[in-house]
Design a protein around this motif. Structure first.
Motif, PDB file in Angstrom:
ATOM      1  N   UNK A   1       0.808  -1.226   0.000  1.00 42.13           N
ATOM      2  CA  UNK A   1       0.000   0.000   0.000  1.00 42.13           C
ATOM      3  C   UNK A   1       0.837   1.271   0.000  1.00 42.13           C
ATOM      4  N   UNK A   2       1.954   1.282   0.705  1.00 41.67           N
ATOM      5  CA  UNK A   2       2.636   2.546   0.966  1.00 41.67           C
ATOM      6  C   UNK A   2       4.013   2.682   0.325  1.00 41.67           C
ATOM      7  N   UNK A   3       4.604   1.626  -0.196  1.00 41.27           N
ATOM      8  CA  UNK A   3       5.906   1.727  -0.868  1.00 41.27           C
ATOM      9  C   UNK A   3       5.647   1.838  -2.369  1.00 41.27           C
ATOM     10  N   UNK A   4       5.798   3.056  -2.944  1.00 37.84           N
ATOM     11  CA  UNK A   4       5.425   3.239  -4.354  1.00 37.84           C
ATOM     12  C   UNK A   4       6.231   2.358  -5.312  1.00 37.84           C
ATOM     13  N   UNK A   5       7.476   2.102  -5.017  1.00 37.78           N
ATOM     14  CA  UNK A   5       8.292   1.270  -5.902  1.00 37.78           C
ATOM     15  C   UNK A   5       7.837  -0.194  -5.831  1.00 37.78           C
ATOM     16  N   UNK A   6       7.730  -0.716  -4.636  1.00 37.01           N
ATOM     17  CA  UNK A   6       7.326  -2.113  -4.460  1.00 37.01           C
ATOM     18  C   UNK A   6       5.873  -2.329  -4.881  1.00 37.01           C
ATOM     19  N   UNK A   7       5.021  -1.344  -4.644  1.00 35.40           N
ATOM     20  CA  UNK A   7       3.595  -1.470  -4.904  1.00 35.40           C
ATOM     21  C   UNK A   7       3.182  -1.444  -6.360  1.00 35.40           C
ATOM     22  N   UNK A   8       4.134  -1.273  -7.265  1.00 35.19           N
ATOM     23  CA  UNK A   8       3.797  -1.321  -8.696  1.00 35.19           C
ATOM     24  C   UNK A   8       3.560  -2.759  -9.112  1.00 35.19           C
ATOM     25  N   UNK A   9       2.521  -2.975  -9.850  1.00 37.45           N
ATOM     26  CA  UNK A   9       2.223  -4.320 -10.322  1.00 37.45           C
ATOM     27  C   UNK A   9       0.828  -4.737  -9.915  1.00 37.45           C
TER      28      UNK A   9
END
Length: 83
Positions: free
Chosen positions: A12-20
């Motif tokens: 929810x909150x890490x824009x890099x990890x949350x892609x996909x």
């Protein structure tokens, strides 16, 4: 293994990890099977930190405890699992 709460917060909150595309697999006690739902279809109520909510095809809201989450997928690949 990372706790499920931490993984969901990161999605929810890490824009890099949350892609996909993320999918949550949870155990349904009525159907006795793992149900997969797109992460974008679930909500996290502020007054219920240990649950997520989803609305079924008939418009009913279901509250699912996080301990029933059994798997998480990112772009079709299993990234988290518990028995």
């Amino acid at each position: 293994m990372i706790p499920i709460q931490d993984l969901l917060h990161r999605i929810r909150w890490d824009p890099e990890f949350g892609r996909g595309e993320f999918v949550i697999g949870y155990y349904d006690r009525i159907a006795h099977e793992i149900i997969r739902v797109p992460f974008l279809e679930v909500a996290f109520p502020k007054d219920g930190p240990g649950v997520f909510e989803l609305i079924d095809c008939e418009g009913r809201t279901h509250t699912i405890p996080l301990h029933r989450v059994k798997s998480v997928y990112k772009n079709g690949e299993l990234i988290w699992h518990r028995d």
